[in-house]
Design a protein around this motif. Structure first.
Motif, PDB file in Angstrom:
ATOM      1  N   TRP A  67       0.776  -1.127  -0.035  1.00 38.07           N
ATOM      2  CA  TRP A  67      -0.107   0.034  -0.014  1.00 38.07           C
ATOM      3  C   TRP A  67       0.893   1.188   0.065  1.00 38.07           C
ATOM      4  CZ3 TRP A  67      -4.202   2.417  -1.340  1.00 38.07           C
ATOM      5  CH2 TRP A  67      -4.568   3.054  -0.862  1.00 38.07           C
ATOM      6  N   GLN A  68       2.044   1.194   0.899  1.00 36.97           N
ATOM      7  CA  GLN A  68       2.922   2.404   0.708  1.00 36.97           C
ATOM      8  C   GLN A  68       3.399   2.496  -0.722  1.00 36.97           C
ATOM      9  OE1 GLN A  68       5.801   1.075   3.779  1.00 36.97           O
ATOM     10  NE2 GLN A  68       4.531   2.360   5.585  1.00 36.97           N
ATOM     11  N   GLN A  69       3.770   1.423  -1.450  1.00 35.37           N
ATOM     12  CA  GLN A  69       4.244   1.742  -2.586  1.00 35.37           C
ATOM     13  C   GLN A  69       3.300   2.298  -3.658  1.00 35.37           C
ATOM     14  OE1 GLN A  69       7.490   0.571  -3.184  1.00 35.37           O
ATOM     15  NE2 GLN A  69       7.547   0.843  -5.460  1.00 35.37           N
ATOM     16  N   VAL A  70       2.031   1.739  -3.500  1.00 37.86           N
ATOM     17  CA  VAL A  70       0.911   2.161  -4.503  1.00 37.86           C
ATOM     18  C   VAL A  70       0.797   3.938  -4.069  1.00 37.86           C
ATOM     19  CG1 VAL A  70      -1.555   2.052  -4.847  1.00 37.86           C
ATOM     20  CG2 VAL A  70      -0.260   0.027  -4.604  1.00 37.86           C
ATOM     21  N   GLU A  71       0.839   4.055  -2.474  1.00 40.39           N
ATOM     22  CA  GLU A  71       0.535   5.484  -2.224  1.00 40.39           C
ATOM     23  C   GLU A  71       1.742   6.374  -2.694  1.00 40.39           C
ATOM     24  OE1 GLU A  71       0.597   6.295   2.116  1.00 40.39           O
ATOM     25  OE2 GLU A  71      -1.409   7.403   1.512  1.00 40.39           O
ATOM     26  N   LEU A  72       3.062   5.977  -2.887  1.00 39.85           N
ATOM     27  CA  LEU A  72       4.155   6.681  -3.142  1.00 39.85           C
ATOM     28  C   LEU A  72       3.958   7.030  -4.717  1.00 39.85           C
ATOM     29  CD1 LEU A  72       7.104   4.984  -1.245  1.00 39.85           C
ATOM     30  CD2 LEU A  72       6.048   7.435  -1.025  1.00 39.85           C
ATOM     31  N   THR A  73       3.564   6.056  -5.581  1.00 41.37           N
ATOM     32  CA  THR A  73       3.489   5.929  -7.039  1.00 41.37           C
ATOM     33  C   THR A  73       2.360   7.107  -7.300  1.00 41.37           C
ATOM     34  OG1 THR A  73       4.065   3.720  -7.026  1.00 41.37           O
ATOM     35  CG2 THR A  73       3.022   4.977  -9.096  1.00 41.37           C
ATOM     36  N   ALA A  74       1.057   6.893  -6.523  1.00 33.21           N
ATOM     37  CA  ALA A  74      -0.044   7.766  -6.907  1.00 33.21           C
ATOM     38  C   ALA A  74       0.125   9.320  -6.623  1.00 33.21           C
ATOM     39  CB  ALA A  74      -1.205   7.086  -6.528  1.00 33.21           C
ATOM     40  N   VAL A  75       0.790   9.481  -5.449  1.00 36.15           N
ATOM     41  CA  VAL A  75       0.960  10.899  -5.072  1.00 36.15           C
ATOM     42  C   VAL A  75       2.297  11.659  -5.903  1.00 36.15           C
ATOM     43  CG1 VAL A  75       1.742  12.435  -3.264  1.00 36.15           C
ATOM     44  CG2 VAL A  75       0.293  10.324  -2.709  1.00 36.15           C
ATOM     45  N   SER A  76       3.255  10.799  -6.176  1.00 40.71           N
ATOM     46  CA  SER A  76       4.363  11.377  -7.044  1.00 40.71           C
ATOM     47  C   SER A  76       3.854  11.724  -8.441  1.00 40.71           C
ATOM     48  CB  SER A  76       5.506  10.449  -6.903  1.00 40.71           C
ATOM     49  OG  SER A  76       5.190   9.205  -7.376  1.00 40.71           O
ATOM     50  N   THR A  77       3.164  10.737  -8.998  1.00 41.47           N
ATOM     51  CA  THR A  77       2.459  10.870 -10.361  1.00 41.47           C
ATOM     52  C   THR A  77       1.522  12.234 -10.167  1.00 41.47           C
ATOM     53  OG1 THR A  77       2.808   8.479 -10.819  1.00 41.47           O
ATOM     54  CG2 THR A  77       1.153   9.748 -12.226  1.00 41.47           C
ATOM     55  N   PHE A  78       0.645  12.124  -9.361  1.00 36.78           N
ATOM     56  CA  PHE A  78      -0.203  13.399  -9.448  1.00 36.78           C
ATOM     57  C   PHE A  78       0.549  14.716  -9.320  1.00 36.78           C
ATOM     58  CE2 PHE A  78      -1.861  16.784  -6.470  1.00 36.78           C
ATOM     59  CZ  PHE A  78      -3.039  17.049  -7.191  1.00 36.78           C
ATOM     60  N   PHE A  79       1.773  14.773  -8.448  1.00 40.31           N
ATOM     61  CA  PHE A  79       2.686  16.015  -8.626  1.00 40.31           C
ATOM     62  C   PHE A  79       3.236  16.392  -9.883  1.00 40.31           C
ATOM     63  CE2 PHE A  79       2.015  15.864  -3.906  1.00 40.31           C
ATOM     64  CZ  PHE A  79       1.273  17.338  -4.017  1.00 40.31           C
ATOM     65  N   VAL A  80       3.640  15.014 -10.487  1.00 38.03           N
ATOM     66  CA  VAL A  80       4.382  14.979 -12.030  1.00 38.03           C
ATOM     67  C   VAL A  80       3.525  15.752 -12.880  1.00 38.03           C
ATOM     68  CG1 VAL A  80       5.095  13.725 -13.893  1.00 38.03           C
ATOM     69  CG2 VAL A  80       5.856  13.418 -11.525  1.00 38.03           C
ATOM     70  N   LEU A  81       2.006  15.396 -12.832  1.00 37.51           N
ATOM     71  CA  LEU A  81       0.959  15.764 -13.789  1.00 37.51           C
ATOM     72  C   LEU A  81       0.839  17.369 -13.645  1.00 37.51           C
ATOM     73  CD1 LEU A  81      -1.433  12.708 -14.072  1.00 37.51           C
ATOM     74  CD2 LEU A  81       0.544  13.464 -15.648  1.00 37.51           C
ATOM     75  N   LEU A  82       0.847  17.763 -12.071  1.00 30.24           N
ATOM     76  CA  LEU A  82       0.422  18.906 -11.721  1.00 30.24           C
ATOM     77  C   LEU A  82       1.432  19.862 -12.336  1.00 30.24           C
ATOM     78  CD1 LEU A  82      -1.785  20.283 -10.221  1.00 30.24           C
ATOM     79  CD2 LEU A  82      -0.223  20.282  -8.047  1.00 30.24           C
ATOM     80  N   LEU A  83       2.736  19.482 -12.571  1.00 25.93           N
ATOM     81  CA  LEU A  83       3.817  20.363 -12.797  1.00 25.93           C
ATOM     82  C   LEU A  83       4.045  20.283 -14.314  1.00 25.93           C
ATOM     83  CD1 LEU A  83       6.367  19.525 -10.023  1.00 25.93           C
ATOM     84  CD2 LEU A  83       5.259  21.513 -10.407  1.00 25.93           C
ATOM     85  N   ALA A  84       4.156  19.065 -14.960  1.00 20.55           N
ATOM     86  CA  ALA A  84       4.650  18.823 -16.142  1.00 20.55           C
ATOM     87  C   ALA A  84       3.527  19.295 -17.433  1.00 20.55           C
ATOM     88  CB  ALA A  84       5.142  17.419 -16.544  1.00 20.55           C
ATOM     89  N   LEU A  85       2.489  19.029 -17.044  1.00 21.16           N
ATOM     90  CA  LEU A  85       1.156  19.230 -17.887  1.00 21.16           C
ATOM     91  C   LEU A  85       1.114  20.641 -18.388  1.00 21.16           C
ATOM     92  CD1 LEU A  85      -1.551  16.563 -17.587  1.00 21.16           C
ATOM     93  CD2 LEU A  85       0.210  16.565 -19.165  1.00 21.16           C
ATOM     94  N   PRO A  86       0.771  21.643 -17.375  1.00 22.56           N
ATOM     95  CA  PRO A  86       0.824  23.040 -17.477  1.00 22.56           C
ATOM     96  C   PRO A  86       2.137  23.591 -17.938  1.00 22.56           C
ATOM     97  CG  PRO A  86      -0.251  22.384 -15.318  1.00 22.56           C
ATOM     98  CD  PRO A  86       0.620  21.214 -15.784  1.00 22.56           C
ATOM     99  N   ALA A  87       3.197  22.973 -17.680  1.00 23.63           N
ATOM    100  CA  ALA A  87       4.469  23.649 -18.143  1.00 23.63           C
ATOM    101  C   ALA A  87       4.655  23.202 -19.664  1.00 23.63           C
ATOM    102  CB  ALA A  87       5.711  23.089 -17.309  1.00 23.63           C
ATOM    103  N   GLY A  88       4.284  21.798 -20.005  1.00 26.69           N
ATOM    104  CA  GLY A  88       4.443  21.344 -21.356  1.00 26.69           C
ATOM    105  C   GLY A  88       3.611  22.400 -22.424  1.00 26.69           C
ATOM    106  N   VAL A  89       2.258  22.869 -21.720  1.00 30.45           N
ATOM    107  CA  VAL A  89       1.569  23.779 -22.717  1.00 30.45           C
ATOM    108  C   VAL A  89       1.975  24.985 -22.727  1.00 30.45           C
ATOM    109  CG1 VAL A  89      -0.692  24.607 -22.586  1.00 30.45           C
ATOM    110  CG2 VAL A  89      -0.819  22.162 -21.982  1.00 30.45           C
ATOM    111  N   LEU A  90       2.373  25.489 -21.698  1.00 40.33           N
ATOM    112  CA  LEU A  90       3.141  26.839 -21.650  1.00 40.33           C
ATOM    113  C   LEU A  90       4.276  26.992 -22.623  1.00 40.33           C
ATOM    114  CD1 LEU A  90       2.911  29.838 -20.235  1.00 40.33           C
ATOM    115  CD2 LEU A  90       4.564  28.714 -18.548  1.00 40.33           C
ATOM    116  N   LEU A  91       5.076  26.098 -22.727  1.00 37.69           N
ATOM    117  CA  LEU A  91       6.398  26.087 -23.369  1.00 37.69           C
ATOM    118  C   LEU A  91       5.828  26.062 -24.756  1.00 37.69           C
ATOM    119  CD1 LEU A  91       8.696  24.173 -20.737  1.00 37.69           C
ATOM    120  CD2 LEU A  91       8.726  26.528 -21.420  1.00 37.69           C
ATOM    121  N   THR A  92       4.923  25.629 -25.079  1.00 37.47           N
ATOM    122  CA  THR A  92       4.544  25.402 -26.826  1.00 37.47           C
ATOM    123  C   THR A  92       3.719  26.800 -27.066  1.00 37.47           C
ATOM    124  OG1 THR A  92       2.558  24.247 -26.405  1.00 37.47           O
ATOM    125  CG2 THR A  92       4.371  23.067 -26.836  1.00 37.47           C
ATOM    126  N   ARG A  93       3.532  27.869 -26.367  1.00 37.62           N
ATOM    127  CA  ARG A  93       3.007  28.998 -26.592  1.00 37.62           C
ATOM    128  C   ARG A  93       3.998  30.020 -27.222  1.00 37.62           C
ATOM    129  NH1 ARG A  93      -1.503  26.887 -27.392  1.00 37.62           N
ATOM    130  NH2 ARG A  93      -0.097  25.243 -27.230  1.00 37.62           N
TER     131      ARG A  93
END
Length: 244
Positions: free
Chosen positions: A48-74
């Protein structure tokens, strides 16, 4: 290429591997150290700790990388794109255990340190795939969308992002698998996870404990990849071929 045969085969293979490992452990003559390490509640906690680490870290990856990826193509932010990619690449270029050790000196021991290391390690594929997916869109489609009166936000949300979904999801799949693997190192920073089983097996020289930790990690990575494959098939725009 995502094939429907693979989507059907993967869960069956995972179930077979897990069942074989369970039967092997149940019928093996375990000593007291192995019994303590492989106690059912303990293994479930680490999983469960492994699943939680994976889910939380991926959430923050998406929170950072998706808006940044969109912004950097403008247009106004495109000159900063190379520097941003280089910065994101630093996290993945650094050995994960070395990055974790450096962060431990800065942030101390705990799950937070492991999460920061996992996010830094997995940002690159989501960021680069988001940028690549948006850049690959035919400019004629964008001109046509603007020609029928769509605003810039409308073009982005109704044309660009839907067409970029397959590449974006491929980056997310990569990030998920990276986070499952990197998450096993969280035990070195006191972050828990299946890495506790692997390190316990190594330090106590108990092969069965090590094998259980490794098998669960591999199966979790394959399961996460399989679920992401389902999401990719479901979320890809109609008419785009993502598999057979």
């Amino acid at each position: 290429m995502i094939t429907r045969g693979r989507l059907l085969t993967t869960p069956a293979v995972l179930a077979g591997v897990l069942l074989a490992t369970y039967l092997w452990i149940v019928n093996a003559p375990l000593d007291s150290i192995e019994r303590n390490a492989l106690d059912g509640g303990q293994v479930r906690l680490y999983l469960w700790q492994q699943v939680e680490l994976t889910a939380v870290s991926t959430f923050f990856v998406l929170l950072l990388a998706l808006p940044a990826g969109v912004l950097l193509t403008r247009g106004f932010a495109r000159p900063a794109a190379p520097a941003a990619v280089v910065l994101a690449n630093l996290g993945q270029a650094t050995p994960a255990i070395g990055l974790l050790a450096l962060l431990t000196f800065w942030l101390g021991i705990g799950a937070r340190t492991a999460l920061v290391a996992m996010v830094a390690y997995a940002v690159l594929p989501v960021l680069s795939n988001t940028m690549a997916g948006l850049r690959a869109i035919d400019p004629a489609l964008l001109d046509a969308a603007r020609g029928i009166g769509m605003s810039s936000p409308g073009v982005l949300t109704r044309v660009e992002l839907p067409l970029a979904v397959p590449l974006i999801l491929a980056g997310v799949r990569t990030a998920l698998v990276l986070n499952v693997g990197t998450g096993t190192l969280a035990s070195f920073a006191g972050g828990g996870g299946l890495g506790n089983l692997i390190t316990a097996g190594i330090t106590t020289q108990r092969t069965r404990v090590l094998v259980v930790g490794a098998v669960l990690t591999v199966c979790l990575a394959l399961l996460v990849d399989w679920l992401a494959s389902l999401a990719e098939l479901r979320l890809s725009p109609k008419g785009l071929e993502v598999g057979r």
